[in-house]
Scaffold this motif. Structure first.
Motif, PDB file in Angstrom:
ATOM      1  N   VAL A   1       0.838  -1.207   0.000  1.00  0.00           N
ATOM      2  CA  VAL A   1       0.000   0.000   0.000  1.00  0.00           C
ATOM      3  C   VAL A   1       0.872   1.257   0.000  1.00  0.00           C
ATOM      4  CG1 VAL A   1      -1.595   1.365   1.446  1.00  0.00           C
ATOM      5  CG2 VAL A   1      -2.017  -1.070   1.062  1.00  0.00           C
ATOM      6  N   GLY A   2       0.542   2.191  -0.864  1.00  0.00           N
ATOM      7  CA  GLY A   2       1.279   3.455  -0.937  1.00  0.00           C
ATOM      8  C   GLY A   2       2.289   3.511  -2.072  1.00  0.00           C
TER       9      GLY A   2
ATOM     10  N   PRO B   1       3.399   3.790  -5.637  1.00  0.00           N
ATOM     11  CA  PRO B   1       2.789   4.154  -6.928  1.00  0.00           C
ATOM     12  C   PRO B   1       3.215   3.213  -8.067  1.00  0.00           C
ATOM     13  CG  PRO B   1       4.543   5.693  -6.353  1.00  0.00           C
ATOM     14  CD  PRO B   1       4.344   4.803  -5.169  1.00  0.00           C
ATOM     15  N   GLU B   2       4.251   2.399  -7.816  1.00  0.00           N
ATOM     16  CA  GLU B   2       4.679   1.430  -8.836  1.00  0.00           C
ATOM     17  C   GLU B   2       4.004   0.063  -8.654  1.00  0.00           C
ATOM     18  OE1 GLU B   2       8.958   1.348  -9.142  1.00  0.00           O
ATOM     19  OE2 GLU B   2       9.080   3.515  -8.868  1.00  0.00           O
ATOM     20  N   TYR B   3       3.212  -0.071  -7.595  1.00  0.00           N
ATOM     21  CA  TYR B   3       2.465  -1.296  -7.321  1.00  0.00           C
ATOM     22  C   TYR B   3       3.365  -2.537  -7.292  1.00  0.00           C
ATOM     23  CZ  TYR B   3      -1.647   1.580  -7.605  1.00  0.00           C
ATOM     24  OH  TYR B   3      -2.591   2.561  -7.363  1.00  0.00           O
TER      25      TYR B   3
ATOM     26  N   ASN C   1       3.269  10.711   3.198  1.00  0.00           N
ATOM     27  CA  ASN C   1       2.137   9.951   2.656  1.00  0.00           C
ATOM     28  C   ASN C   1       1.033   9.889   3.715  1.00  0.00           C
ATOM     29  OD1 ASN C   1       0.621   8.255   0.998  1.00  0.00           O
ATOM     30  ND2 ASN C   1       1.864   6.435   1.370  1.00  0.00           N
TER      31      ASN C   1
ATOM     32  N   ARG D   1       6.515   5.240   0.007  1.00  0.00           N
ATOM     33  CA  ARG D   1       6.329   5.157  -1.443  1.00  0.00           C
ATOM     34  C   ARG D   1       7.346   4.139  -1.970  1.00  0.00           C
ATOM     35  NH1 ARG D   1       1.445   7.391  -2.659  1.00  0.00           N
ATOM     36  NH2 ARG D   1       1.203   9.486  -1.817  1.00  0.00           N
TER      37      ARG D   1
ATOM     38  N   LEU E   1       4.804  -7.495 -12.707  1.00  0.00           N
ATOM     39  CA  LEU E   1       3.704  -6.536 -12.750  1.00  0.00           C
ATOM     40  C   LEU E   1       2.503  -7.121 -13.502  1.00  0.00           C
ATOM     41  CD1 LEU E   1       5.743  -3.313 -13.584  1.00  0.00           C
ATOM     42  CD2 LEU E   1       4.248  -3.593 -11.583  1.00  0.00           C
TER      43      LEU E   1
ATOM     44  N   GLY F   1      -0.593  -4.949 -12.898  1.00  0.00           N
ATOM     45  CA  GLY F   1       0.284  -3.940 -12.302  1.00  0.00           C
ATOM     46  C   GLY F   1       0.472  -2.738 -13.222  1.00  0.00           C
TER      47      GLY F   1
ATOM     48  N   LEU G   1      -2.617  -0.574 -13.176  1.00  0.00           N
ATOM     49  CA  LEU G   1      -2.672   0.189 -11.921  1.00  0.00           C
ATOM     50  C   LEU G   1      -1.702   1.363 -11.944  1.00  0.00           C
ATOM     51  CD1 LEU G   1      -2.911  -2.857  -9.496  1.00  0.00           C
ATOM     52  CD2 LEU G   1      -4.693  -1.118  -9.831  1.00  0.00           C
ATOM     53  N   GLN G   2      -0.484   1.116 -12.451  1.00  0.00           N
ATOM     54  CA  GLN G   2       0.521   2.192 -12.500  1.00  0.00           C
ATOM     55  C   GLN G   2       0.012   3.386 -13.294  1.00  0.00           C
ATOM     56  OE1 GLN G   2       4.138   0.489 -14.127  1.00  0.00           O
ATOM     57  NE2 GLN G   2       4.902  -0.094 -12.106  1.00  0.00           N
TER      58      GLN G   2
ATOM     59  N   GLY H   1      -4.689   8.431  -9.239  1.00  0.00           N
ATOM     60  CA  GLY H   1      -5.117   8.239  -7.850  1.00  0.00           C
ATOM     61  C   GLY H   1      -4.539   6.964  -7.274  1.00  0.00           C
ATOM     62  N   GLU H   2      -4.875   6.712  -6.019  1.00  0.00           N
ATOM     63  CA  GLU H   2      -4.324   5.551  -5.335  1.00  0.00           C
ATOM     64  C   GLU H   2      -5.364   4.438  -5.297  1.00  0.00           C
ATOM     65  OE1 GLU H   2      -2.059   5.007  -1.139  1.00  0.00           O
ATOM     66  OE2 GLU H   2      -1.872   6.944  -2.130  1.00  0.00           O
ATOM     67  N   VAL H   3      -4.942   3.230  -5.615  1.00  0.00           N
ATOM     68  CA  VAL H   3      -5.852   2.093  -5.619  1.00  0.00           C
ATOM     69  C   VAL H   3      -5.346   1.038  -4.638  1.00  0.00           C
ATOM     70  CG1 VAL H   3      -6.935   0.288  -7.019  1.00  0.00           C
ATOM     71  CG2 VAL H   3      -6.286   2.465  -8.092  1.00  0.00           C
ATOM     72  N   THR H   4      -6.237   0.503  -3.819  1.00  0.00           N
ATOM     73  CA  THR H   4      -5.896  -0.668  -3.025  1.00  0.00           C
ATOM     74  C   THR H   4      -6.251  -1.872  -3.877  1.00  0.00           C
ATOM     75  OG1 THR H   4      -6.348   0.456  -0.940  1.00  0.00           O
ATOM     76  CG2 THR H   4      -6.350  -1.937  -0.894  1.00  0.00           C
TER      77      THR H   4
END
Lengths: 199, 199
Positions: free
Chosen positions: A17-18, A20-22, A170, A176, B23, B27, B30-31, B35-38
């Motif tokens: 979580v958090g 941005p590159e997942y 964050n 991040r 990814l 992945g 999502l990148q 915005g932020e995704v859980t």
């Protein structure tokens, strides 16, 4: 080539979580692990050791294969040590029992396990850090007695300026990309490759 | 900021098997999602629609939150269309019933769904491609009738030289980073952002 399957189970830090590159620390560890890994990320944010224990068997078993090299990476505890309504979400003794139960279950299924300690929650204050650090030490002892490799990260990340700066900028808890890279470094710098090389 | 939670459920392509960057298309989508995704990746290799239906409710519900914007992305079918011992692993009609059941369940839980069609399995031959293409068309029709967005990828990837070249150089089915990037492009070029913007 051996069919290596690793389930990563735990909380929001496992989930990444958090980032941005997942990728989180899990994705970054995998990227730098030689060979191909079939990986499953079973992190769920807000979960304690209780929650993880409850779903561990149910979610891990369908992801194993009888003839594969099945592995389990477990990481929880930061949420257990959070105070809600004047009480800890999960008592340290109970958290350790839950860890023992997860490891016992894993062993009975012949799934080799590795434990990653609980990361610090930067904005949760000094009391939370102290409790999490003590919990991590107990976890390390439990793992040692069971001959399960353990990666200490609590103090290391609490003193890492990338981790703390990113977390504070964050949501106060989750870094991040840079913080997760540091955490991946700790895992890779620990018993990771040695553990994977074990038969 | 709204708490957006997306579960991705399906097979090895959802899981991103073969991608050295870990990814997959999930992945990469999502990148590039603002915005932020859980996000939760619930792909399991070799699984058919039967397998996914069986665990869908059990694994998705613990990952939703009552007050969050909970979403589900479903993608399966390529394994259903594989012949084993002279028979299809899952009949097309049955696969469509399973898709309908997953979407019905999702709707009853107020989880908005999107379906991504089945990718081609390059080395499975012309018969498999024809069956998968027909299945994808039926899936598209089913989704249209239910007002669920559908992303077609079967023919697009079967004619994509990055996808096919990478898959053949790998295990015959799964691409590397480039192929998954193409698949992410198809998802992002489809109803993805429009779907996420829906209340």
């Amino acid at each position: 080539m051996k069919d290596l399957r690793i389930c990563f189970i735990g909380d929001s830090f496992v989930q990444g979580v958090g980032d941005p590159e997942y990728l989180g620390w899990v994705g970054r560890v995998l990227q730098r692990t030689p060979g191909e890994v079939t990986a499953f990320n079973l992190g769920i944010r807000r979960e304690t050791s209780e929650d993880v224990l409850r779903r561990c068997r149910r979610e891990v078993l369908p992801r194993t294969k009888p003839d594969a090299d099945n592995r389990l990476v477990v990481s929880f505890g930061s949420n257990d040590m959070v105070e809600e309504d004047g009480a800890l979400r999960v008592d340290p003794a109970r958290c350790l029992e839950n860890l023992a139960a997860v490891l016992e279950e894993s062993r009975s299924q012949e799934i080799s396990a590795l434990v990653v300690g609980p990361p610090p929650v930067v904005d949760a204050g000094a009391g939370h850090l102290r409790r999490t650090r003590e919990l991590a030490d107990e976890m390390a002892g439990l793992c040692l007695r069971r001959e399960v490799p353990f990666v200490a990260v609590t103090d290391e990340l609490a003193h890492d300026s990338t981790w703390t700066t990113e977390a504070m900028a964050n949501d106060g808890a989750h870094p991040r990309a840079g913080g997760y890279r540091r955490m991946a470094d700790l895992v890779l710098g620990g018993p990771w490759l040695e553990w994977l090389a074990l038969p």
